[in-house]
Motif scaffolding. Structure first.
Motif, PDB file in Angstrom:
ATOM      1  N   ALA A 169       9.784  -2.020  -2.615  1.00 56.59           N
ATOM      2  CA  ALA A 169      10.616  -2.305  -1.444  1.00 56.59           C
ATOM      3  C   ALA A 169      10.263  -1.364  -0.300  1.00 56.59           C
ATOM      4  O   ALA A 169      11.124  -1.044   0.513  1.00 56.59           O
ATOM      5  CB  ALA A 169      12.090  -2.178  -1.810  1.00 56.59           C
ATOM      6  N   TYR A 170       9.024  -0.900  -0.242  1.00 59.71           N
ATOM      7  CA  TYR A 170       8.695   0.116   0.754  1.00 59.71           C
ATOM      8  C   TYR A 170       7.333  -0.155   1.377  1.00 59.71           C
ATOM      9  O   TYR A 170       6.387   0.613   1.172  1.00 59.71           O
ATOM     10  CB  TYR A 170       8.721   1.491   0.080  1.00 59.71           C
ATOM     11  N   PRO A 171       7.206  -1.271   2.107  1.00 61.35           N
ATOM     12  CA  PRO A 171       5.921  -1.547   2.736  1.00 61.35           C
ATOM     13  C   PRO A 171       5.580  -0.495   3.780  1.00 61.35           C
ATOM     14  O   PRO A 171       6.505   0.021   4.407  1.00 61.35           O
ATOM     15  CB  PRO A 171       6.132  -2.926   3.378  1.00 61.35           C
ATOM     16  N   PRO A 172       4.319  -0.174   4.020  1.00 60.87           N
ATOM     17  CA  PRO A 172       3.149  -0.746   3.352  1.00 60.87           C
ATOM     18  C   PRO A 172       2.766  -0.046   2.038  1.00 60.87           C
ATOM     19  O   PRO A 172       1.757  -0.413   1.459  1.00 60.87           O
ATOM     20  CB  PRO A 172       2.039  -0.532   4.392  1.00 60.87           C
ATOM     21  N   TYR A 173       3.544   0.926   1.591  1.00 62.29           N
ATOM     22  CA  TYR A 173       3.185   1.625   0.343  1.00 62.29           C
ATOM     23  C   TYR A 173       3.230   0.656  -0.836  1.00 62.29           C
ATOM     24  O   TYR A 173       2.268   0.495  -1.576  1.00 62.29           O
ATOM     25  CB  TYR A 173       4.138   2.798   0.080  1.00 62.29           C
ATOM     26  N   ASN A 174       4.366   0.032  -1.026  1.00 61.83           N
ATOM     27  CA  ASN A 174       4.495  -0.952  -2.081  1.00 61.83           C
ATOM     28  C   ASN A 174       5.539  -1.968  -1.672  1.00 61.83           C
ATOM     29  O   ASN A 174       6.535  -1.634  -1.041  1.00 61.83           O
ATOM     30  CB  ASN A 174       4.878  -0.286  -3.401  1.00 61.83           C
ATOM     31  N   PHE A 175       5.286  -3.223  -1.968  1.00 65.41           N
ATOM     32  CA  PHE A 175       6.261  -4.275  -1.694  1.00 65.41           C
ATOM     33  C   PHE A 175       5.945  -5.471  -2.577  1.00 65.41           C
ATOM     34  O   PHE A 175       4.910  -5.509  -3.230  1.00 65.41           O
ATOM     35  CB  PHE A 175       6.251  -4.674  -0.211  1.00 65.41           C
ATOM     36  N   ILE A 176       6.867  -6.414  -2.618  1.00 59.08           N
ATOM     37  CA  ILE A 176       6.644  -7.637  -3.385  1.00 59.08           C
ATOM     38  C   ILE A 176       6.120  -8.677  -2.396  1.00 59.08           C
ATOM     39  O   ILE A 176       6.767  -8.945  -1.392  1.00 59.08           O
ATOM     40  CB  ILE A 176       7.960  -8.138  -4.008  1.00 59.08           C
ATOM     41  N   ASN A 177       4.933  -9.223  -2.649  1.00 63.12           N
ATOM     42  CA  ASN A 177       4.383 -10.183  -1.691  1.00 63.12           C
ATOM     43  C   ASN A 177       4.971 -11.574  -1.901  1.00 63.12           C
ATOM     44  O   ASN A 177       5.815 -11.784  -2.769  1.00 63.12           O
ATOM     45  CB  ASN A 177       2.844 -10.185  -1.751  1.00 63.12           C
ATOM     46  N   ASP A 178       4.505 -12.530  -1.083  1.00 61.92           N
ATOM     47  CA  ASP A 178       5.086 -13.873  -1.139  1.00 61.92           C
ATOM     48  C   ASP A 178       4.966 -14.502  -2.514  1.00 61.92           C
ATOM     49  O   ASP A 178       5.774 -15.337  -2.902  1.00 61.92           O
ATOM     50  CB  ASP A 178       4.394 -14.788  -0.111  1.00 61.92           C
ATOM     51  N   ALA A 179       3.924 -14.116  -3.243  1.00 63.70           N
ATOM     52  CA  ALA A 179       3.723 -14.703  -4.564  1.00 63.70           C
ATOM     53  C   ALA A 179       4.607 -14.030  -5.624  1.00 63.70           C
ATOM     54  O   ALA A 179       4.563 -14.397  -6.789  1.00 63.70           O
ATOM     55  CB  ALA A 179       2.258 -14.593  -4.970  1.00 63.70           C
ATOM     56  N   GLY A 180       5.367 -13.015  -5.201  1.00 68.83           N
ATOM     57  CA  GLY A 180       6.253 -12.335  -6.144  1.00 68.83           C
ATOM     58  C   GLY A 180       5.563 -11.234  -6.926  1.00 68.83           C
ATOM     59  O   GLY A 180       6.071 -10.788  -7.944  1.00 68.83           O
ATOM     60  N   GLU A 181       4.372 -10.805  -6.460  1.00 65.89           N
ATOM     61  CA  GLU A 181       3.662  -9.738  -7.163  1.00 65.89           C
ATOM     62  C   GLU A 181       3.756  -8.425  -6.386  1.00 65.89           C
ATOM     63  O   GLU A 181       3.949  -8.430  -5.174  1.00 65.89           O
ATOM     64  CB  GLU A 181       2.176 -10.105  -7.299  1.00 65.89           C
ATOM     65  N   VAL A 182       3.574  -7.310  -7.097  1.00 67.89           N
ATOM     66  CA  VAL A 182       3.538  -6.016  -6.421  1.00 67.89           C
ATOM     67  C   VAL A 182       2.273  -5.956  -5.575  1.00 67.89           C
ATOM     68  O   VAL A 182       1.187  -6.315  -6.033  1.00 67.89           O
ATOM     69  CB  VAL A 182       3.546  -4.862  -7.442  1.00 67.89           C
TER      70      VAL A 182
END
Lengths: 239, 294
Positions: free
Chosen positions: A30-43
């Motif tokens: 939940a912390y873009p651009p470090y880490n987030f869930i993309n549209d496909a639901g993947e990290v």
């Protein structure tokens, strides 16, 4: 998600049983651009790319899992996953509980964002709970308003609940850029922490060693700097 | 999902919305609805069994069993849910691993607790570190079911305990007069009659259980409230093909409708059950039914 798991499983099988140990990579998502869930639901994100490259170099099979920020350290020490790669800055406080690899991201600038450039920084400041920024706000004497997720800290500024938010500048920059003038940076940037490292259990010296070596090799051949530039822009701080 | 969705920035209106609502991330949310329903479907009967066991134990004539039943009811009811979910589950998981560790790795020479770390041998990990992600998720799900069942079982036990006490003494006396043993009068007279007294309390518990599912995320199971927050948060163009401002209001509105609809359906079903249970009972409700029929 399913596909990712399936392809990871297939990969693990075809790669042979030499790489027996699966390393579970814990992140927040939940912390873009470090880490987030993309549209496909993947990290997805900077840390996904760095992590996958590190695993390839250290010859580890890696799997990504997401966990709530608040319980991210307890779940690491009780062994539900093996690393924390979630934009976690290296601090003495955290280092007492878990171990960190060397940093894969230089000490990043934090910044205040408010509804206007002259927002009151000694008023109510929003920050994500259990972060460097939250403890910094507490030290400055401003009223700290904590939220469980980064997104809610921004919402608090938008609806006037807080005068400003203190967070990593890289997280705030795209939000300010797309707010159409609604949000603005306030005051100067501040430097907090010793950079971002991967958190591992203190008893897991072997994994720490492998990751340290892989990070060093990525620093040496410049791939890490390229990834930083790709995700954080050309003018960002590099090694 | 659809071919027309390859370039979302060119889409508008309904076709954009259709593509947006069928992204992999949204499919995960729909999947989470199933997870929540499955959790309720398993937890409710299991908790009822726990509750029945707890209530029977608390009424037992055997003293240690009575102590156990009473302790279960009062301790679990007294501990805040959130504390229970944060710590009990990690402790439960560690207890399982500790037992497996003792069995599978007798030659282990290191400490199990090294400072903050809980370290067992690789073979004792639950699930195994090499297990695919779905095994981890299923394991987490069943830990959640177990925890929910223990918590709600304690409340159900108290409700059932009260219901057992509420069955008129005269009914049991009559059973004794017919020469039934304690066990016979319990199963033949008390249990069939107690449900009508238990149902209002149990239906309350069911409603609370429906709304307690967001606690799932504390256990690493992604529930619908987590997804609503995640999907509703504002998204910038850099990280998604479907940028949007803060839409949490709409997602939570959808959740509100889901929960209200679900509780309404439950109410209707519970009313039907209540009518059935009341039939022929020596209660005001049973009397009213008899008069209406006459």
């Amino acid at each position: 998600m399913k596909k990712l798991v399936l392809s990871a499983a297939v990969l693990a099988l075809t790669a042979g049983l030499a790489t027996a140990q699966t390393v579970r990579m814990g992140t927040e998502g939940a912390y873009p651009p470090y880490n987030f869930i993309n549209d496909a639901g993947e990290v997805d994100g900077f840390e996904r790319e760095v992590g996958d490259e590190l695993c390839a170099r250290a010859e580890l099979t890696c799997e990504w899992v997401t966990n709530d920020w608040d319980s991210i350290i307890p779940n690491l020490v009780s062994g539900n996953y093996d690393t924390i790669i979630a934009g976690m800055s290296i601090t003495a406080e955290r280092d007492a509980v878990i171990d960190f690899t060397q940093n894969y991201f230089p000490p990043a600038a934090s910044a205040y964002v408010g509804l206007s450039a002259d927002a009151d920084l000694s008023g109510v400041i929003a920050a994500q709970a259990a972060t460097l920024q939250a403890s910094h706000v507490a030290e400055t004497g401003a009223t700290l308003l904590e939220f469980p997720s980064p997104d809610e800290t921004i919402a608090a500024v938008r609806n006037g609940e807080a005068d400003a938010v203190l967070a990593d500048k890289d997280f705030l920059a795209p939000i300010v850029a797309e707010s159409g003038g609604e949000l603005a940076f306030v005051g100067d940037d501040i430097q907090l922490g010793d950079g971002i490292g991967i958190g591992v259990r203190e008893s897991d010296a072997e994994l720490k060693g492998k990751l340290d070596a892989a990070i060093q090799s990525m620093k040496d051949d410049g791939t890490l700097n390229e990834m930083i530039k790709k995700w954080f822009g050309e003018e960002s701080l590099v090694f | 999902m659809f071919n027309s969705c390859t370039d979302p920035s060119a889409l508008e209106g309904l076709s954009w919305l259709l593509c947006y609502l069928t992204t992999g991330k949204h499919l995960s949310m729909y999947w989470a609805v199933g997870t929540v329903l499955l959790l309720l479907a398993i937890t409710a009967p299991v908790a009822l069994v726990f509750g029945f066991g707890g209530a029977s134990a608390a009424r037992s004539r055997f003293l240690p069993l009575r102590w156990f039943g009473k302790a279960y009811i009062s301790v679990v009811r007294g501990v805040p849910d959130i504390a229970f979910f944060m710590f009990f589950v990690i402790a439960l998981d560690q207890a399982f691993e500790l037992v497996r560790h003792k069995i599978k790795c007798p030659g282990w020479d290191q400490d199990i607790w090294q400072g903050n770390d809980f370290v067992v041998c690789t073979a004792a990990k639950l699930p195994l570190g090499t297990a695919p992600q779905w095994v981890h998720e299923t394991y987490g799900f069943f830990l959640a079911v177990l925890t929910f069942s223990i918590v709600f079982g304690a409340f159900a036990a108290n409700v059932l305990y009260g219901a057992m006490q509420a069955v008129p003494r005269a009914q049991i006396e009559t059973a004794e007069a017919y020469g039934m043993t304690h066990r016979q009068s319990f199963w033949r007279i008390m249990v069939p009659q107690m449900w009508v007294y238990a149902l209002p309390g149990l239906s309350n518990l069911w409603m609370v259980l429906i709304k307690a599912t967001p606690l799932l995320f504390l256990l690493g199971v992604e529930d619908i409230v987590y997804w609503a927050r995640e999907l509703g948060g504002s998204k910038t163009t850099q990280f998604t093909d479907y940028p949007h401002p803060d839409w949490r209001m709409w997602y939570f509105l959808a959740l509100l409708i889901f929960y209200l609809g679900f509780t309404r359906v439950s109410e209707v079903a519970l009313d039907k059950i209540m009518k059935r249970l009341t039939k022929g009972q020596a209660t005001m409700g049973g009397e009213a039914q008899r008069k209406a029929a006459a």
